[in-house]
Design an enzyme around this catalytic site. Sequence first.
Site, short mmCIF file in Angstrom:
data_model
loop_
_atom_site.label_atom_id
_atom_site.label_comp_id
_atom_site.label_asym_id
_atom_site.label_seq_id
_atom_site.Cartn_x
_atom_site.Cartn_y
_atom_site.Cartn_z
N ASP A 183 -58.75 2.68 -30.49
CA ASP A 183 -60.06 2.21 -30.89
C ASP A 183 -60.95 2.19 -29.63
O ASP A 183 -60.56 1.60 -28.60
CB ASP A 183 -59.90 0.80 -31.46
CG ASP A 183 -61.20 0.17 -31.89
OD1 ASP A 183 -62.27 0.75 -31.60
OD2 ASP A 183 -61.14 -0.89 -32.51
N ALA A 184 -62.11 2.82 -29.70
CA ALA A 184 -62.98 2.90 -28.52
C ALA A 184 -63.34 1.51 -27.99
O ALA A 184 -63.43 1.30 -26.78
CB ALA A 184 -64.25 3.68 -28.87
N ASP A 190 -60.05 8.92 -29.16
CA ASP A 190 -60.35 9.01 -30.59
C ASP A 190 -59.43 8.06 -31.35
O ASP A 190 -58.25 7.92 -31.02
CB ASP A 190 -60.17 10.44 -31.12
CG ASP A 190 -60.84 10.62 -32.48
OD1 ASP A 190 -61.93 11.22 -32.53
OD2 ASP A 190 -60.28 10.15 -33.49
N ASP A 207 -69.40 10.88 -29.41
CA ASP A 207 -69.36 11.95 -30.42
C ASP A 207 -68.73 11.35 -31.68
O ASP A 207 -67.58 11.60 -32.01
CB ASP A 207 -68.54 13.11 -29.86
CG ASP A 207 -68.45 14.28 -30.82
OD1 ASP A 207 -69.06 14.23 -31.89
OD2 ASP A 207 -67.74 15.25 -30.48
N GLN A 244 -59.57 7.27 -42.73
CA GLN A 244 -60.60 8.02 -43.44
C GLN A 244 -59.97 9.17 -44.23
O GLN A 244 -58.82 9.55 -43.99
CB GLN A 244 -61.63 8.57 -42.45
CG GLN A 244 -61.01 9.30 -41.26
CD GLN A 244 -61.84 9.22 -39.99
OE1 GLN A 244 -63.04 8.98 -40.04
NE2 GLN A 244 -61.23 9.45 -38.85
N HIS A 287 -72.32 20.60 -29.92
CA HIS A 287 -71.47 20.26 -28.77
C HIS A 287 -72.10 20.62 -27.42
O HIS A 287 -71.85 19.93 -26.43
CB HIS A 287 -70.09 20.92 -28.93
CG HIS A 287 -69.29 20.31 -30.04
ND1 HIS A 287 -68.84 21.01 -31.13
CD2 HIS A 287 -68.88 19.03 -30.23
CE1 HIS A 287 -68.18 20.20 -31.94
NE2 HIS A 287 -68.19 19.00 -31.43
N PRO A 342 -65.48 3.64 -39.81
CA PRO A 342 -64.85 3.31 -38.53
C PRO A 342 -65.79 3.27 -37.33
O PRO A 342 -65.50 2.63 -36.34
CB PRO A 342 -63.79 4.42 -38.36
CG PRO A 342 -64.13 5.49 -39.33
CD PRO A 342 -64.95 4.86 -40.42
N1 SPD Z 1 -74.05 13.33 -40.39
C1 SPD Z 1 -72.95 13.93 -39.75
C2 SPD Z 1 -72.83 13.60 -38.31
C3 SPD Z 1 -71.63 14.22 -37.72
C4 SPD Z 1 -71.35 13.77 -36.37
N2 SPD Z 1 -70.04 14.10 -35.91
C5 SPD Z 1 -69.90 15.37 -35.34
C6 SPD Z 1 -68.54 15.60 -34.76
C7 SPD Z 1 -68.53 16.83 -33.93
N3 SPD Z 1 -67.58 16.76 -32.88
#
Ligand code: SPD
Length: 326
Positions: A153-154, A121, A171, A46, A77, A180
């Site tokens: 990869d999850a 991740d 998350d 990305q 969070h 991804p």
């Molecule tokens: N539309 C944006 C969504 C973002 C989600 N990811 C957040 C990552 C924070 N750890």
Amino acid sequence: MTDPSKSTQDSVSSSPLMWVCEKHTPNDVYHHGVDSVVYAQRTSYQDMIIADVGPYGRALFLDGALQTSEGDEAHYHEPIVHVPAVVHGSPSSVLILGGGDGGSAREALRWKSVDSVVNVDLDGDVVEACRKYMPSLSQGAFDDSRCTLVIDDALNYISNCDATFDIIVCDLTDPVDGGPSSPLFTHEFFTKLRSKLSPRGALTLQSGTVSLVENPITLPRIYRTLSEVFPHVHIMQIFAPKYGSPLALSLASLEPVTLPPSTDVDRVFASQLSGQNRVLDGRALHGLFAIPKYLSMAIKGDQTNGTTSNQTGSLMQAMPQVSTDT
Ligand code: SPD
């Protein structure tokens, strides 16, 4: 979070260096004024930009979409971690999928009952850049002896994992066609996750905007897909202002969710967490479940089948980005 005693005007630059423009609909764009680009890279997966964005401090963008900002990250969070933890009661094992900025791992490690956090991740470049340029997010979480960071990869990790977890936190970036994360919003993947959740456990999933104008299909379809796999699914609504519109977090569990009264939640937070929450107390936690009537009707009224692994492009179309120049 930014210091609320500091005037917003203090940190507003008179003229940002450039704009990152997030298109929310063909007719709506959120311009994020960038004062300086701290780091930019095309990773293997990305486009990543870390930038200073004025009052919200430092922000992470992936493929042009805002992921998190120092100024309001706690709005995201805290709920994505603490709600499933409260539902479980006394979690010891936590799995985080995505979460490369480290904010979710930081919050999970605040639970005194937690002795293991596995954070998986896909993109090691994002993890490293966030550790270096946004250290307030992870606050050393990935160096904590209770935390194991896995770059994988999850889907691959889950397919080869023997453990079960009290909390699973997804998350993830949005399930954009070709992005991804889209394979991780499917019936097949949720079925794998279900087998990794302990009986009293709970799972949260970043589920995109609650605006059915922006994305009429995404949230109802995610709810539907989760409901095919988990017997109990609830939608929560959070508002981190920098996203522009409220986001949905899905909560899935094997047993019915019975939230303790808000005063009991306050007691749990006071006794079981190190440090102080910035966003959630008992009342605020309960309030996350108060979603608008139109949303309840839309998610319960969607009679389509959930998303399968050969339909990953059906959840959210990539919105063409507009120029990032001034
Ligand atoms: N539309 C944006 C969504 C973002 C989600 N990811 C957040 C990552 C924070 N750890």
